[in-house]
Design a protein around this motif. Structure first.
Motif, short mmCIF file in Angstrom:
data_model
loop_
_atom_site.label_atom_id
_atom_site.label_comp_id
_atom_site.label_asym_id
_atom_site.label_seq_id
_atom_site.Cartn_x
_atom_site.Cartn_y
_atom_site.Cartn_z
N ILE A 25 0.87 -1.18 0.00
CA ILE A 25 0.00 0.00 0.00
C ILE A 25 0.90 1.22 0.00
CG2 ILE A 25 -1.93 1.15 1.14
CD1 ILE A 25 -2.54 -1.74 0.44
N ASN A 26 0.79 2.08 -1.02
CA ASN A 26 1.69 3.22 -1.15
C ASN A 26 0.91 4.47 -1.53
OD1 ASN A 26 4.33 4.54 -1.38
ND2 ASN A 26 3.91 4.54 -3.58
N LYS A 27 1.17 5.55 -0.77
CA LYS A 27 0.59 6.87 -1.08
C LYS A 27 -0.93 6.80 -1.24
CE LYS A 27 4.80 8.70 -3.20
NZ LYS A 27 5.15 9.49 -2.01
N VAL A 28 -1.57 6.24 -0.22
CA VAL A 28 -3.03 6.22 -0.18
C VAL A 28 -3.48 7.25 0.84
CG1 VAL A 28 -5.08 4.85 0.38
CG2 VAL A 28 -3.19 3.82 -0.90
N ASN A 29 -4.35 8.14 0.43
CA ASN A 29 -4.84 9.22 1.28
C ASN A 29 -6.32 8.97 1.56
OD1 ASN A 29 -5.36 11.59 2.63
ND2 ASN A 29 -5.30 12.88 0.82
N MET B 112 3.07 2.27 3.19
CA MET B 112 4.07 3.34 3.08
C MET B 112 3.42 4.65 2.62
SD MET B 112 7.58 3.30 0.78
CE MET B 112 8.26 1.97 1.78
N ASP B 113 3.81 5.74 3.28
CA ASP B 113 3.38 7.08 2.87
C ASP B 113 1.87 7.22 2.78
OD1 ASP B 113 5.96 8.23 2.65
OD2 ASP B 113 6.23 7.32 0.69
N VAL B 114 1.17 6.69 3.79
CA VAL B 114 -0.28 6.83 3.81
C VAL B 114 -0.68 7.94 4.79
CG1 VAL B 114 -0.63 4.40 3.24
CG2 VAL B 114 -0.67 5.12 5.63
N LYS B 115 -1.83 8.53 4.53
CA LYS B 115 -2.39 9.55 5.42
C LYS B 115 -3.87 9.26 5.62
CE LYS B 115 -3.15 14.51 6.06
NZ LYS B 115 -2.99 15.87 5.50
N PHE B 116 -4.29 9.33 6.87
CA PHE B 116 -5.70 9.09 7.20
C PHE B 116 -6.11 10.13 8.24
CE2 PHE B 116 -8.86 5.94 9.31
CZ PHE B 116 -9.92 6.58 8.71
#
Length: 309
Positions: free
Chosen positions: A41-45, A70-74
């Motif tokens: 999972i990469n760069k999922v907002n 990696m590089d996720v934002k929630f």
């Protein structure tokens, strides 16, 4: 996204935006996957529109094997940012998880938001350079149904930031080895690190600090609080302005080592409640602690070469 069963090579998500257009149930989950194996999972907002959000972000139950997030934002979740359990080899790298524990006014919200929720049976979890903000519990490590009999083991934190929480890291049930390297933990209303179960925990470097007075209860706001038979090693850690105890070892604690740390602006820098077989050496207590440390009556403790403690 509900991916009920996955076979190798598993799930690959890259550069996704997932938004809630209406109010979701607190039990809702944006991405739910069972039996994830070789998942990336990469760069999922995962965000919100007009204040709406999901209850939880990612659920990998069971986690099975080899998951990289990696590089996720929630943002603005009331459940858990990432839920893990029953698997091994999981990496969470450079994430940013923002819960709903603190309102814009500064008031505490009654929510059970958890940044990273380990539910049991997880071996080798690596959390790297990840920020967890505004969560009731930053990282919860426990064993609960259906994994109540499955031990968590080999959990590693490296340069993790946990900001504005009730408990920063909470180990609530018996756990194997946990390593916490260079944490940056700011403003915990109860404990930056709470251990009320048997565990082997190593804490090296980093800073545990509060910027505000204890907003909920003046007897809280502790740095490291060991309330069980666990064994901890603390080395070269700065604990500042926590208002309660810098480091607290309960009567049940044994074989703990506290060395080379700096503790200031607490009620009590180090409090030992009659635990035994402790080595407390070479720590420096600053000038702004309210009272001196207390060492209990353990018969096999060694307390030496501490300055102003």
């Amino acid at each position: 996204f509900n991916i009920s069963e996955l076979a190798s090579p598993g799930l690959y998500m890259d550069h996704f935006n997932i938004n809630a257009r209406n109010t979701k149930s607190p039990t809702s989950t944006a991405v739910f996957s069972r039996n994830c194996f070789d998942c990336y999972i990469n760069k999922v907002n995962i965000g919100s529109m007009s204040g709406h959000s999901f209850g939880s972000g990612f659920s990998f139950l069971p986690s099975v094997d080899t998951i990289v997030v990696m590089d996720v934002k929630f943002s603005n979740f009331s459940g858990s940012g990432i839920i893990l359990g029953a698997g091994n080899s999981v990496w969470v790298v450079r994430g940013r998880l923002i819960g709903e524990y603190l309102a814009a006014s500064g008031a505490r919200i009654s929510t059970q938001s958890i940044g990273i929720h380990v539910t049991g049976g997880l071996t080798h979890l690596q959390i790297e350079a990840t920020n967890v903000v505004f969560c009731n519990t930053g990282v919860l490590i426990r064993r609960g149904p259906p994994y109540s009999n499955n031990l968590n083991n080999h959990i590693f934190f490296n340069q993790v930031g946990i900001i504005n929480s009730y408990n920063g890291i909470h180990i609530s049930t018996n756990t194997g080895f946990v390593s916490i390297m260079s944490p940056n933990m700011i403003q915990a209303d109860a404990n930056h690190i709470l251990i009320n179960a048997t565990a082997e925990v190593s804490i090296v470097g980093g800073k545990l600090v509060n910027n505000l007075a204890c907003p909920l209860n003046a007897t809280l706001c502790n740095g490291i609080n060991l309330q069980a038979t666990g064994r901890i090693i603390v080395s070269a850690t700065n604990i500042l302005n926590v208002k309660g105890r810098g480091i607290m070892l309960s009567s049940a604690s044994t074989y703990c080592s506290i060395q080379g740390s700096y503790i200031d602006s607490t009620t009590t820098p180090i409090q030992v409640d009659n635990g035994d077989y402790h080595l407390i050496m070479g720590n420096i207590c600053g000038p702004l602690n309210t009272a001196p440390s207390t060492w209990g009556t353990g018969t096999h403790n060694s307390v030496i070469f501490n300055m102003n403690c």
